[in-house]
Design a protein around this motif. Structure first.
Motif: not given
Length: 263
Positions: A173-174, A201-209, A211-221
């Motif tokens: 799906l991803v 890089q978009l996929l990798y960088g966003t996933s790493l962000l 994971r490393s920050t603990g921010k929720s997906s919608m917070q990053l959005c």
């Protein structure tokens, strides 16, 4: 270390094989594969490959990775498993503990769903163990799961169909969404290799962000968006077309198919 027999070395089975090799080497791994071309490929990659399990020690680990429709025939071809008392790990979608117990004749098994990112030791495995599962059985399963990524246990077997949709099918799906981004880039005039680099890089960088920050997906959005800005316009298109609902329908369809396979 105990030998690990991978019964069925197709896409999922081979992903587990390669992931395990990176951690443990290949001397303890055995691929059981009937497809001649796949068997030849794995042999060329340095794995020991055979058509069936001829000999097995009581402490050896068996990973059942055949398509669920072939499960019973695979056991008929490997009847040594009917007397095997060591750990058995099923990664077959839809095959319930009831069906496993009936076919194997014992309850020394774990039902699990890993995914293809296991090949690079970044998989996620969701597994279910029956209440009477011994600590040795769970420890053996975690040896395998820990070598191919991270793992989580669920206490309700009913969640395993949803786990199949989420963990098992999730990479597809991803990747499907990633392909849409890459196609947009290419249609706009970016070269295919540049489009691929940007997309991955978009996929990798966003996933790493995340994971490393603990921010929720919608917070990053929300952090990327600004009122009246470009990203907000894109998100509004998703919302008007009910992307969340579409994803839920897709995952539900996959989970329902897992239920059907279990029947």
């Amino acid at each position: 270390m105990e030998k690990i027999h991978i019964l069925g070395a197709g896409n999922m089975g081979s992903a587990i094989l390669f992931g395990l090799r990176e951690r443990y080497g290949s001397s303890h791994l055995r691929a059981i594969e009937n497809n001649a071309s796949q068997a030849a490929y794995l042999a060329a990659c340095g794995f020991e490959v055979s058509e069936r399990i001829e000999n097995i020690d009581c402490a050896d680990i068996v990973v059942l990775a055949v398509p669920p429709q072939r499960f019973k025939n695979a056991i008929l071809d490997n009847q040594v498993l009917l007397s095997h008392v060591g750990p058995v790990i099923s990664v077959m979608a839809g095959v319930t503990t009831k069906a496993l117990c009936k076919t194997l004749g014992h309850a020394q098994f774990i039902r699990s769903i890993p995914n293809t990112a296991s090949e690079v030791r970044e998989g996620i495995t969701i597994y279910y163990a029956q209440e009477n599962a011994g600590s040795d059985l769970i420890a053996a399963a975690q040896i395998v799961f820990g070598a191919i990524g991270i793992y989580v246990q669920v206490d309700d077997e009913g969640l395993m169909d949803s786990a199949t949709a989420l963990a098992g099918g999730g990479p597809a799906l991803v990747a499907y969404f990633a392909n849409a981004i890459q196609q947009y880039a290419e249609n706009e005039g970016f070269g295919s290799e540049v489009a691929r680099q940007v997309c991955t890089q978009l996929l990798y960088g966003t996933s790493l962000l995340m994971r490393s920050t603990g921010k929720s997906s919608m917070q990053l959005c929300e952090e990327v968006q600004t009122a009246g800005g470009t990203t907000e316009q894109a998100i509004q298109v998703f919302e008007r077309n009910d992307l969340n609902g579409t994803v839920a329908l897709a995952l539900s369809a996959a989970a329902n198919r897992s239920v059907e396979l279990g029947k």
